[in-house]
Design an enzyme around this catalytic site. Sequence first.
Site, short mmCIF file in Angstrom:
data_model
loop_
_atom_site.label_atom_id
_atom_site.label_comp_id
_atom_site.label_asym_id
_atom_site.label_seq_id
_atom_site.Cartn_x
_atom_site.Cartn_y
_atom_site.Cartn_z
N HIS A 177 -34.18 -32.34 8.35
CA HIS A 177 -33.71 -33.74 8.34
C HIS A 177 -32.44 -33.87 9.17
O HIS A 177 -32.32 -34.81 9.99
CB HIS A 177 -33.47 -34.17 6.89
CG HIS A 177 -32.82 -35.51 6.74
ND1 HIS A 177 -33.52 -36.64 6.37
CD2 HIS A 177 -31.53 -35.92 6.91
CE1 HIS A 177 -32.70 -37.67 6.33
NE2 HIS A 177 -31.48 -37.26 6.64
N GLU A 178 -31.50 -32.95 9.00
CA GLU A 178 -30.25 -33.03 9.76
C GLU A 178 -30.47 -32.75 11.24
O GLU A 178 -29.82 -33.35 12.09
CB GLU A 178 -29.23 -32.05 9.18
CG GLU A 178 -28.81 -32.37 7.74
CD GLU A 178 -28.36 -33.81 7.56
OE1 GLU A 178 -27.73 -34.36 8.48
OE2 GLU A 178 -28.67 -34.40 6.50
N HIS A 181 -31.30 -35.82 13.17
CA HIS A 181 -30.14 -36.59 13.62
C HIS A 181 -29.54 -35.99 14.89
O HIS A 181 -29.06 -36.72 15.77
CB HIS A 181 -29.08 -36.64 12.52
CG HIS A 181 -29.47 -37.46 11.33
ND1 HIS A 181 -29.95 -38.75 11.44
CD2 HIS A 181 -29.45 -37.18 10.00
CE1 HIS A 181 -30.21 -39.23 10.23
NE2 HIS A 181 -29.93 -38.30 9.34
N GLU A 258 -32.28 -42.95 8.29
CA GLU A 258 -32.54 -41.94 7.26
C GLU A 258 -34.04 -41.82 7.00
O GLU A 258 -34.56 -40.71 6.82
CB GLU A 258 -31.80 -42.29 5.98
CG GLU A 258 -30.29 -42.19 6.09
CD GLU A 258 -29.84 -40.80 6.52
OE1 GLU A 258 -30.38 -39.81 6.00
OE2 GLU A 258 -28.96 -40.72 7.38
#
Length: 650
Positions: A177-178, A181, A258
Amino acid sequence: MDFFERQRIARTQSRRLLVLFVLAVIAIVLAVDVAVLFALGLTAPDTVGVGSGFWATVVANRVALIAVSALVLAVIAIASLARTATLRAGGSAVARELGGTAVPADTRDPHYRRLRNVVEEIAIASGVPVPDIFVLESEAAINAFAAGYGPADAAVAVTRGALDRLNRDELQGVVAHEFSHILNGDMRLNIHLMGVLFGILALAMIGRRLLVHGRIVRVGRSRGASEAALVGLALMICGYIGLLFARLIKAGVSRQRELLADASAVQFTRQASGLAGALKKIAGLREGSRLTSAQAEQVSHMLFGEGLGLSSIWASHPPLLERIRALDPGFSPAHMAALRRQQDALPPDGPAEDRLLLAATPHGTGVPAAAQTVAVAAAAVPAHVAAPQTGDRDLAMAIADAIPTELRIAARSHERVMALVLALLHGGDPIVGERQWALVETHHGRGMLDDMIALLAHTRVLHPMARLPLAELALPALRRRPRPQLQQFMATVHGMIHADRQVAVFEYCLSTLLQVQVQQALDPSRYWQSGRRKPGQCAPGIVGLLVRLAYEGHADDRKAARRAFVAGIQRVLPDAGGAWPEVPPPLESLDTVWPQLLQLSPAGKAMLIEAMVVAVSHDGRLRVAEVELLRTVCALLECPLPPLFGMECD
């Protein structure tokens, strides 16, 4: 939605952020002006011949109001600029501000080792340098964030609660997930948001300090104590208008990103249970994802989970139930309640099941069947940029397994990383090798030379397709070297490359990537941003790159090289097919190409990458030099390319 479309949307979000910031500043200035008018008295007698009431007071005190407005604007601007300056060091600075502890490269802590293995695995699969890794030891909640201006200075941090509570699949989902980004360019907007929002929060912080100061001094019955407290209270009230705007801005910018990051993480790991499990454990913990740090307000928009415990319109993240149900449609509010009842029964998940991908294990001798190269359609490659798939993870694991243990250890070592990179550049010719040894000993001493010679036994048998990934594993340790050492090191790299008066493709690619990394390590805030030019406006640079790429794949057949060039150039500049030079330009002529290509719009970059893939695959064969140059160009253009090609290239 592909990477290039997300880049376009990010630019739109930046413009929206600017508009919202201006509106927030106007609201704060007006609030302060109204407070000043109340202090002066709205119904003051007519002393200037303009009557009484609100507008009369405004006219009578216009000079004071202008001065106050200018002062407020100055405070906001100075606070924003000062905060931005403190963030120039990049993602690591943000992690350290929150109390982050760097994860050592040679750590023996099983939780730290598991985290490092997961991060390195995903970095190789994503085609980006390994970010700096931190743990927020004082935070018991489950949370994480990625910060920085771009992949070259990124840092990934997870809380101690995440390390203790999550199993490997769940931790992998959070880290993926990070990385989304990092790959999507969210981090740059996030770090700019930190600087901008600090300015509109400045008045509230000043007011709070004045209020506290007034209370303390009041004990001594100072005449100015009460006045300071009143001024502080007024500033806090006005400043909290800025706080409300800040939270609305963060909510508007962060929520949709998100959800996209959740989807990207599942796409990469190819299983939703890990990420869903992490979110469910947040739901079941009393601490949830809430941070205790005083800096939580400033970084809440970049966290994995809601860091402030806010709800409704003020939350920077979508509701937890909504995120879980997107991954597990059968999850219900009743399940959420059951998780919370069981929160104290959740045992920490240890790292026993961890597959130590990059631990000290014998390196592989072959490539798993799942990791073999498959034909990739040129038009599909741009959609693959910054969107790693499960197959890319298999390829990454195969590449990592092909790197000898001694080299992996050296890549992580602060003391040996420079010797490793220099060993990768050592030539096979004995005479040239002697020149390079003398250069290393002169610049770095006998100890560095001995270490480099010891590593040569391993670099000489290293598979060519593993060379750049190994160099990328070494970048975090290299970036931490002092500035003078980095500058001396780059001089040594340049000397070793030119020791034989020739520049090979791998040498050029490695030195170019190192130069970019060193520049960004010295000043991360000057990170390059996407341009706006169309391919036709960057034609000389595009032609120069495709010509060089075609020659690298067909050095012994100029007719075949021209056919590859024409096939590629037609994808991006259909009218430039006649720009073929009869004499191939030198490899280092590409140095003049990069400034032009950096100005390409996201759509232009997608067209260029497709054209490059068409050129290198025109003859149905892939050579190591072609793949290395393609990977390097994508890295320079900030278009992270997963390892699409296996290790059987020519």
